[in-house]
Design a protein around this motif. Structure first.
Motif, PDB file in Angstrom:
ATOM      1  N   PHE A  40     -19.209  38.135   9.848  1.00 30.50           N
ATOM      2  CA  PHE A  40     -20.276  37.981  10.840  1.00 30.50           C
ATOM      3  C   PHE A  40     -20.282  36.566  11.411  1.00 30.50           C
ATOM      4  O   PHE A  40     -20.396  36.370  12.628  1.00 30.50           O
ATOM      5  CB  PHE A  40     -21.630  38.310  10.198  1.00 30.50           C
ATOM      6  N   ALA A  41     -20.132  35.573  10.545  1.00 35.95           N
ATOM      7  CA  ALA A  41     -20.117  34.182  10.999  1.00 35.95           C
ATOM      8  C   ALA A  41     -18.943  33.929  11.941  1.00 35.95           C
ATOM      9  O   ALA A  41     -19.101  33.251  12.973  1.00 35.95           O
ATOM     10  CB  ALA A  41     -20.056  33.235   9.800  1.00 35.95           C
ATOM     11  N   LEU A  42     -17.777  34.467  11.622  1.00 43.21           N
ATOM     12  CA  LEU A  42     -16.615  34.282  12.485  1.00 43.21           C
ATOM     13  C   LEU A  42     -16.794  34.993  13.829  1.00 43.21           C
ATOM     14  O   LEU A  42     -16.441  34.450  14.881  1.00 43.21           O
ATOM     15  CB  LEU A  42     -15.346  34.782  11.791  1.00 43.21           C
ATOM     16  N   GLU A  43     -17.340  36.201  13.786  1.00 46.99           N
ATOM     17  CA  GLU A  43     -17.567  36.952  15.029  1.00 46.99           C
ATOM     18  C   GLU A  43     -18.569  36.223  15.926  1.00 46.99           C
ATOM     19  O   GLU A  43     -18.421  36.227  17.144  1.00 46.99           O
ATOM     20  CB  GLU A  43     -18.066  38.372  14.725  1.00 46.99           C
ATOM     21  N   ARG A  44     -19.569  35.609  15.326  1.00 42.83           N
ATOM     22  CA  ARG A  44     -20.551  34.853  16.116  1.00 42.83           C
ATOM     23  C   ARG A  44     -19.963  33.549  16.648  1.00 42.83           C
ATOM     24  O   ARG A  44     -20.276  33.128  17.749  1.00 42.83           O
ATOM     25  CB  ARG A  44     -21.793  34.550  15.267  1.00 42.83           C
TER      26      ARG A  44
END
Length: 154
Positions: A40-44
């Motif tokens: 999720f952090a990478l996608e954001r």
């Protein structure tokens, strides 16, 4: 009833494994949270534009597949007696939560709606092929590194 491949039914103590082991379920859940939060952090941090190649999801799936290939070699060939919860935690939990082929399958129709059918097909096939190649590469690299370390210890 399905038998866990890590269970040797010739060993009496291993015949008594529980089908629903609370410890295994707990480490899978904890690992899944960690892997999903990392994804999720990478996608954001690196969102793909509309109609563009979903580079972050693609990279996550390729890297996760590589790590899964390497992890399986580590656990099945290089460690003499890994903790029984290590594979469920890292393999099923962390890497299962980190990789996101379901998101990739959502992104294919999005590319189609953006009138990018060629890119959608390339992304669909490329994701599967690159993930398989990455997993195989992870196996090869882990075996090479593991073999080198074993030779160095002699």
């Amino acid at each position: 009833m399905a038998v866990d491949p890590d269970v040797d039914l010739h060993v009496p103590a291993q015949r008594r494994t529980r089908a629903l082991d609370p410890a295994v379920l707990a480490v899978i859940a904890l690992g899944g949270v960690a892997g999903t939060e990392a994804r999720f952090a990478l996608e954001r941090a690196f969102p793909a534009g509309d109609g563009a190649w979903p580079v972050t999801t693609f990279g996550i799936n390729v890297v996760g597949s590589f790590l899964l290939g390497a992890l399986m070699v580590l656990l099945t060939e290089l460690l003499t007696s890994p903790h029984r919860l290590l594979r469920p935690f890292l393999g099923v939990g962390v890497l299962g939560g980190f990789t996101t082929f379901s998101t990739a399958m959502v992104e294919v129709p999005e590319l189609m709606r953006a009138d990018r059918p060629g890119l959608a097909l390339l992304y669909l096939v490329g994701s599967a092929v690159c993930a398989l190649l990455a997993a195989a590469l992870g196996v090869v690299v882990a075996r090479a590194v593991g073999g080198r370390r074993r030779r160095d210890r002699r």
